[in-house]
Enzyme design. Structure first.
Site, PDB file in Angstrom:
ATOM      1  N   PHE A 121       0.885  -1.165   0.000  1.00 24.07           N
ATOM      2  CA  PHE A 121       0.000   0.000   0.000  1.00 24.07           C
ATOM      3  C   PHE A 121       0.927   1.220   0.000  1.00 24.07           C
ATOM      4  O   PHE A 121       1.874   1.271   0.787  1.00 24.07           O
ATOM      5  CB  PHE A 121      -0.851  -0.046   1.277  1.00 24.07           C
ATOM      6  CG  PHE A 121      -1.913   1.008   1.359  1.00 24.07           C
ATOM      7  CD1 PHE A 121      -3.200   0.747   0.918  1.00 24.07           C
ATOM      8  CD2 PHE A 121      -1.640   2.250   1.903  1.00 24.07           C
ATOM      9  CE1 PHE A 121      -4.191   1.712   1.018  1.00 24.07           C
ATOM     10  CE2 PHE A 121      -2.633   3.223   1.998  1.00 24.07           C
ATOM     11  CZ  PHE A 121      -3.915   2.964   1.555  1.00 24.07           C
ATOM     12  N   ASP A 190       2.364  -5.057   8.796  1.00 31.78           N
ATOM     13  CA  ASP A 190       1.184  -4.207   8.672  1.00 31.78           C
ATOM     14  C   ASP A 190      -0.037  -5.121   8.573  1.00 31.78           C
ATOM     15  O   ASP A 190      -0.141  -5.929   7.645  1.00 31.78           O
ATOM     16  CB  ASP A 190       1.311  -3.324   7.415  1.00 31.78           C
ATOM     17  CG  ASP A 190       0.172  -2.327   7.298  1.00 31.78           C
ATOM     18  OD1 ASP A 190      -0.964  -2.689   7.655  1.00 31.78           O
ATOM     19  OD2 ASP A 190       0.420  -1.194   6.834  1.00 31.78           O
ATOM     20  N   TYR A 215     -10.324   0.934  11.180  1.00 30.70           N
ATOM     21  CA  TYR A 215     -11.568   1.302  10.499  1.00 30.70           C
ATOM     22  C   TYR A 215     -11.962   0.331   9.395  1.00 30.70           C
ATOM     23  O   TYR A 215     -12.964   0.523   8.734  1.00 30.70           O
ATOM     24  CB  TYR A 215     -11.481   2.730   9.948  1.00 30.70           C
ATOM     25  CG  TYR A 215     -10.240   3.046   9.141  1.00 30.70           C
ATOM     26  CD1 TYR A 215     -10.107   2.593   7.834  1.00 30.70           C
ATOM     27  CD2 TYR A 215      -9.199   3.784   9.687  1.00 30.70           C
ATOM     28  CE1 TYR A 215      -8.973   2.867   7.100  1.00 30.70           C
ATOM     29  CE2 TYR A 215      -8.052   4.067   8.957  1.00 30.70           C
ATOM     30  CZ  TYR A 215      -7.945   3.603   7.663  1.00 30.70           C
ATOM     31  OH  TYR A 215      -6.814   3.863   6.952  1.00 30.70           O
ATOM     32  N   LYS A 216     -11.150  -0.714   9.163  1.00 32.93           N
ATOM     33  CA  LYS A 216     -11.511  -1.720   8.154  1.00 32.93           C
ATOM     34  C   LYS A 216     -12.287  -2.844   8.848  1.00 32.93           C
ATOM     35  O   LYS A 216     -13.427  -2.625   9.241  1.00 32.93           O
ATOM     36  CB  LYS A 216     -10.253  -2.186   7.423  1.00 32.93           C
ATOM     37  CG  LYS A 216      -9.659  -1.044   6.569  1.00 32.93           C
ATOM     38  CD  LYS A 216      -8.301  -1.331   5.967  1.00 32.93           C
ATOM     39  CE  LYS A 216      -7.806  -0.089   5.204  1.00 32.93           C
ATOM     40  NZ  LYS A 216      -6.373  -0.143   4.897  1.00 32.93           N
ATOM     41  N   ARG A 364     -12.642  -4.772  -6.248  1.00 31.98           N
ATOM     42  CA  ARG A 364     -12.374  -5.375  -4.945  1.00 31.98           C
ATOM     43  C   ARG A 364     -13.666  -5.626  -4.189  1.00 31.98           C
ATOM     44  O   ARG A 364     -14.494  -4.737  -4.067  1.00 31.98           O
ATOM     45  CB  ARG A 364     -11.521  -4.416  -4.100  1.00 31.98           C
ATOM     46  CG  ARG A 364     -10.076  -4.721  -4.065  1.00 31.98           C
ATOM     47  CD  ARG A 364      -9.282  -3.886  -3.074  1.00 31.98           C
ATOM     48  NE  ARG A 364      -9.993  -2.901  -2.278  1.00 31.98           N
ATOM     49  CZ  ARG A 364      -9.520  -2.364  -1.165  1.00 31.98           C
ATOM     50  NH1 ARG A 364      -8.337  -2.734  -0.712  1.00 31.98           N
ATOM     51  NH2 ARG A 364     -10.207  -1.459  -0.499  1.00 31.98           N
TER      52      ARG A 364
HETATM   53  C1  LIG Z   1      -5.595   1.063   4.838  1.00 36.76           C
HETATM   54  C2  LIG Z   1      -4.106   0.942   4.887  1.00 36.76           C
HETATM   55  C3  LIG Z   1      -3.313   1.993   5.377  1.00 36.76           C
HETATM   56  C4  LIG Z   1      -3.947   3.277   5.802  1.00 36.76           C
HETATM   57  O1  LIG Z   1      -3.081   4.151   6.421  1.00 36.76           O
HETATM   58  P1  LIG Z   1      -3.665   5.438   7.140  1.00 36.76           P
HETATM   59  O2  LIG Z   1      -2.519   6.073   7.762  1.00 36.76           O
HETATM   60  O3  LIG Z   1      -4.732   4.979   8.082  1.00 36.76           O
HETATM   61  O4  LIG Z   1      -4.311   6.281   6.084  1.00 36.76           O
HETATM   62  C5  LIG Z   1      -1.949   1.776   5.470  1.00 36.76           C
HETATM   63  N1  LIG Z   1      -1.384   0.623   5.067  1.00 36.76           N
HETATM   64  C6  LIG Z   1      -2.122  -0.394   4.567  1.00 36.76           C
HETATM   65  C7  LIG Z   1      -1.457  -1.653   4.140  1.00 36.76           C
HETATM   66  C8  LIG Z   1      -3.502  -0.249   4.442  1.00 36.76           C
HETATM   67  O5  LIG Z   1      -4.219  -1.240   3.936  1.00 36.76           O
END
Ligand SMILES: *Cc1c(COP(=O)(O)O)cnc(C)c1O
Length: 389
Positions: A121, A190, A215-216, A364
């Site tokens: 990501f 992560d 939040y997921k 997705r």
């Molecule tokens: C959703 C997600 C993020 C989000 O990062 P934020 O700092 O909350 O915006 C980071 N890394 C991964 C792998 C994600 O899926």
């Protein structure tokens, strides 16, 4: 018929009533989890009574000050961590920074390479690049499968995703963690797309540091705070690059010299965002009595069933599944590739099937076992087939 039978046998089906949902088939819980019904009332109480009436007293009387550790301990069992190792606060991006710089500092002299998942990501990659520059390290982007071969005696830290956000591929956390340790380096995982969807086993597999959002699959609400895990044996040596006053051994001593607190709260920085943090705390109540193993079993059944329905209804060759079929390589989403994915997703949403689109060509669909049922899956596949026809 199949769907009805599967729904009838689903031991988690009662959980759906604990969420605010309508007729929409919501397959985007891997981006923003649905609202748990308990949250609005709790937030109202936090605002009106705790803030409105108790005001400053709430830092102590309403447990505001200790919320980051308390809520961390509520998340801990969901990611296989014993108490005292998880602290909640800041965003995932900020926690990636703390964890990665912290890992490089743990590795010490002579180790000057950071290995990062090349398919990560984007935010993790951006932060890793900056962390590398700040610590004088070289950044090496490597595909997860090639990580073991890329490790050596110069590797300081490795940043990996448990589940790939785009393809839904589940990486082998135990094996990769062991490989990093054999090289004498530290690993940061992560967990954004695995926490709340499948067993993680941080303690069991000896993970050093981990981060994730809430939040997921944890349904904490838009922008709810993230968390940081620091394995107990490393906490005394964890040297946070963001040593704010909230992580001081004596925060109200107002001392000019910094002395880190012991334990997980060493990962804190500044004043916690109480409103979203306490909304998250309420949201986590839906996990009472839920086993992560049951969630995983249902998640695999949902994604298996979706793949079956897609194979049955969608014209062959119209989409390509980029999510691995093998259970041990699959997270809780299905990603389908097709050239017109952006347009297709727009039309799906108009018809009440909500997934999301990831550029350039990926549809997705996230499957949240706590509130997605098998009849939803079948309907979603039928609408998808019609849309693609
Ligand atoms: C959703 C997600 C993020 C989000 O990062 P934020 O700092 O909350 O915006 C980071 N890394 C991964 C792998 C994600 O899926």
């Amino acid at each position: 018929m199949r769907a009805e039978k599967l729904d009838a046998a689903d031991e988690l089906r009662g959980k759906r009533d604990e969420f605010v949902l309508d007729d929409v088939i919501y397959l985007d819980g891997n981006s923003l989890g649905a609202l748990p019904a308990v949250v609005p009332g709790r937030v109202e109480d936090v605002v009106r009574r705790q803030w409105g009436e108790l005001r400053i007293r709430s830092w102590e009387e309403s447990g505001w000050w200790t919320a980051p550790e308390r809520i961390g301990d509520r998340i801990a069992p969901l990611i296989g961590a014993a108490p005292g190792q998880v602290v909640v606060g800041d965003s995932t991006s900020v926690n990636v920074f703390k964890a990665l710089v912290g890992a490089v500092r743990l590795a010490g002299q002579g180790r000057d390479e950071i290995v990062v998942d090349a398919t990560t990501f984007p935010t993790d990659g951006y932060i890793a690049e900056s962390a590398a520059r700040l610590t004088g390290c070289t950044l090496r982007p490597v595909a997860p499968a090639d990580v073991p071969a890329a490790l050596g005696d110069r590797t300081a830290a490795v940043l990996l995703n448990h589940v790939d956000y785009r393809t839904g591929r589940l990486h082998d956390l135990p094996a990769l963690t062991a490989a990093v340790h054999r090289a004498g380096a530290y690993v940061v995982w992560d967990l954004c797309h695995s926490a709340g969807a499948l067993p993680v086993g941080l303690d069991e597999h000896g993970v050093d540091l981990a981060v994730g959002c809430t939040y997921k699959f944890l349904n904490g609400g838009p922008g709810s705070p993230a968390y940081l895990y620091v394995r107990r044996e490393l906490q005394d040596r964890f040297d946070s690059p963001l040593p704010g006053w909230n992580s001081h051994a004596e925060p109200f001593g107002m001392r000019t010299d910094y002395e880190p607190a012991s334990g997980a709260l060493r990962g804190r920085v500044g004043t916690p965002d109480i409103l979203s943090m306490l909304a998250l705390e309420a949201a986590l109540e839906v996990w009472d009595g839920v086993s992560v193993a049951a969630v995983r079993a249902k998640s695999l059944a949902l994604t298996d069933f979706f793949l079956e329905c897609v194979a049955e209804y969608v014209p062959e060759g119209r989409v390509e599944c980029v999510t691995p079929v093998a259970h041990e390589e699959r997270g809780s989403q299905i990603a389908l590739r097709c050239a017109d994915a952006g347009e297709v997703m727009k039309r799906l949403i108009e018809q009440g099937v909500v997934g999301d689109f990831r550029a350039p060509d990926v549809l997705r669909f996230g499957f949240t076992p706590l509130y997605v049922g098998f009849a939803d899956v079948e309907r979603a596949a039928r609408v998808l087939a019609r849309t693609l026809a």
